[in-house]
Design an enzyme around this catalytic site. Structure first.
Site, PDB file in Angstrom:
ATOM      1  CG  HIS A 280      -1.986   0.958   1.256  1.00  0.00           C
ATOM      2  ND1 HIS A 280      -1.952   2.124   1.982  1.00  0.00           N
ATOM      3  CD2 HIS A 280      -3.185   0.944   0.619  1.00  0.00           C
ATOM      4  CE1 HIS A 280      -3.091   2.780   1.813  1.00  0.00           C
ATOM      5  NE2 HIS A 280      -3.858   2.091   0.988  1.00  0.00           N
TER       6      HIS A 280
ATOM      7  CG  HIS B  96      -7.800  -5.062   1.997  1.00  0.00           C
ATOM      8  ND1 HIS B  96      -8.885  -4.333   1.616  1.00  0.00           N
ATOM      9  CD2 HIS B  96      -6.725  -4.265   1.792  1.00  0.00           C
ATOM     10  CE1 HIS B  96      -8.499  -3.154   1.180  1.00  0.00           C
ATOM     11  NE2 HIS B  96      -7.183  -3.084   1.279  1.00  0.00           N
TER      12      HIS B  96
ATOM     13  CE  LYS C  70      -9.225  -0.377   3.417  1.00  0.00           C
ATOM     14  NZ  LYS C  70      -7.828  -0.048   3.497  1.00  0.00           N
TER      15      LYS C  70
HETATM   16  C1  LIG Z   1      -6.961   1.083   3.343  1.00  0.00           C
HETATM   17  C2  LIG Z   1      -5.580   0.663   3.620  1.00  0.00           C
HETATM   18  C3  LIG Z   1      -4.772   1.369   4.510  1.00  0.00           C
HETATM   19  C4  LIG Z   1      -5.189   2.682   5.094  1.00  0.00           C
HETATM   20  O1  LIG Z   1      -6.092   2.505   6.104  1.00  0.00           O
HETATM   21  P1  LIG Z   1      -7.033   3.730   6.533  1.00  0.00           P
HETATM   22  O2  LIG Z   1      -7.504   3.359   7.871  1.00  0.00           O
HETATM   23  O3  LIG Z   1      -8.103   3.793   5.496  1.00  0.00           O
HETATM   24  O4  LIG Z   1      -6.183   4.960   6.517  1.00  0.00           O
HETATM   25  C5  LIG Z   1      -3.540   0.846   4.825  1.00  0.00           C
HETATM   26  N1  LIG Z   1      -3.106  -0.297   4.264  1.00  0.00           N
HETATM   27  C6  LIG Z   1      -3.839  -0.973   3.372  1.00  0.00           C
HETATM   28  C7  LIG Z   1      -3.299  -2.220   2.778  1.00  0.00           C
HETATM   29  C8  LIG Z   1      -5.093  -0.506   3.013  1.00  0.00           C
HETATM   30  O5  LIG Z   1      -5.806  -1.148   2.110  1.00  0.00           O
END
Ligand SMILES: *Cc1c(COP(=O)(O)O)cnc(C)c1O
Length: 384
Positions: free
Chosen positions: A133, A207, A236
């Site tokens: 990410h 995820h 998520k």
């Molecule tokens: C969405 C995501 C983040 C960021 O998380 P938030 O709480 O939305 O800032 C970090 N790492 C991965 C792999 C993500 O998919």
């Protein structure tokens, strides 16, 4: 030298010419299963709210009750202290995932940045999967440590980096489930190789947490590996917002003493803490929702096999259809939008050039007939 304005305008026009401009549409309502934009209702396949918990009445009620304690916290926990509820949530998260400590952060993005900036020093190195990410990669590339990127999920590539000499410490970084491809990383092998080199492993399970593994405990639990640093996020599957870093006691204390992202940032509001406590319970009791999601995934994959685009090998809720060019991805997203589906075209730099895709996310908030309607629409668009 270009002025600020010249630079800004130039960058924007390059994005425009590459069909890579991002949209930020106004939506009036979003139930995860469907949303309303400009008065029109769409079936929504863009949400990471995998279990539909953002709409859960008990979680919303806890948010409301939590707000009775005050809308905000007024300072960081190092300045003002923290409420019993927050202490309890950290304890519950640590116990649930079998770690000595959990520390709350306001977002997964910040948690990743905090871990990298706190740990990585000059002469250290970070070896990260190429598809990690942006929050990890960005922090790593600005950190004083050297950043190396191993080929996606390729153990040989990781090992060849690990085998090169390094004067400092090594941090290997990967994800449980990759956000744009939906595939899982070979955590057992990665953990083993990392351990053999006395390096540390960081896993971002944004995820996986809540969705897979026994009781929703995520990718690491499923593979029975325990990274030195585990990052879980709550925007998520938890359906709320925020993140936690799981680690040992000394590391947690080190964060509390030295992490600027914690010390100089206002602590999470009590309403959010209360909602997260309720969300954790819903995740723990969420086998029914996870089963429903699994059925949706199987149903979608069976119906999408014969589409003319590359359906990635993914058993997760993230089901990307890789179409290649930006213009084609945009066109397909547009056609689907006209047909009443909310699906976003994901393009570089979020994904590698030439792999633009429709990132379809399935959730437990959908019904089987929604998946059928989506499959019909995809086949219809493909036939033209
Ligand atoms: C969405 C995501 C983040 C960021 O998380 P938030 O709480 O939305 O800032 C970090 N790492 C991965 C792999 C993500 O998919």
């Amino acid at each position: 030298m270009m002025s600020w304005s010249e630079r800004i305008n130039k960058e924007l026009s390059i994005r425009l010419s590459m069909d890579a401009l991002r949209q930020r549409p106004i939506i009036e309502y979003n139930t995860t299963r469907w949303l309303i934009s400009k008065g029109r209702k769409y079936l929504n396949f863009s949400s990471n709210d995998y279990l539909g918990l953002s709409q859960n009445p008990m979680i919303i009620e806890h948010w409301q009750q939590g707000a009775e304690l005050g809308a905000g916290t007024g300072a960081s926990v190092q300045v003002i202290g923290y409420r019993l509820q927050q202490f309890q949530l950290e304890q519950d998260l640590a116990k649930w995932l079998d770690y000595p400590c959990a520390l709350l952060f306001n977002s997964g993005f910040i948690a990743n940045q905090a871990c990298i900036y706190l740990l990585a020093r000059k002469r250290d190195r970070i070896i990260a999967d190429k598809l990690c990410h942006a929050s990890l990669i960005e922090a790593a590339s600005y950190s004083p440590a050297k950043l190396y990127r191993f080929n996606h999920n390729r153990l040989d590539s990781l090992v060849s980096h690990l085998n090169k000499p390094c004067l400092g410490n090594t941090l290997v970084a990967t994800e449980g489930i990759f956000s744009m491809d939906g595939d899982q990383s070979p955590l057992i092998d990665i953990a083993y190789q990392t351990h053999c080199q006395n390096s540390w492993l960081l896993v971002d399970d944004a995820h996986g947490i809540g969705v897979i593994g026994e009781g929703g405990k995520g990718s690491c639990w499923q593979h029975k590996v325990k990274p030195n640093i585990l990052i879980v996020t709550f925007g998520k599957a938890f359906g709320v917002s925020g993140a936690a870093v799981l680690c040992n006691e000394a590391t947690a204390e080190y964060f509390n003493q030295f992490s600027r992202h914690l010390i100089y940032s206002t602590a999470m509001p009590p309403a959010q803490v209360a909602a997260l406590q309720a969300a954790l319970r819903k995740i723990q009791e969420g086998d029914g929702l996870r089963k429903k999601l699994k059925q949706h995934i199987a149903h979608f994959r069976a119906g999408a096999k014969s589409l003319p685009w590359l359906l990635k090998q993914s058993t997760s809720a993230i089901q990307p259809l890789v179409v290649g060019k930006n213009s084609l991805a945009l066109y397909l997203a547009y056609r689907l939008r006209l047909a009443g589906f909310w699906i976003t075209a994901i393009r570089p730099p979020t994904v590698p050039v030439g792999t633009s895709r429709l990132r379809i996310t399935l959730t437990a908030a959908h019904e089987l007939e929604d998946i059928d309607r989506l499959l019909e629409a995809l086949h219809e668009v493909a036939s033209k």
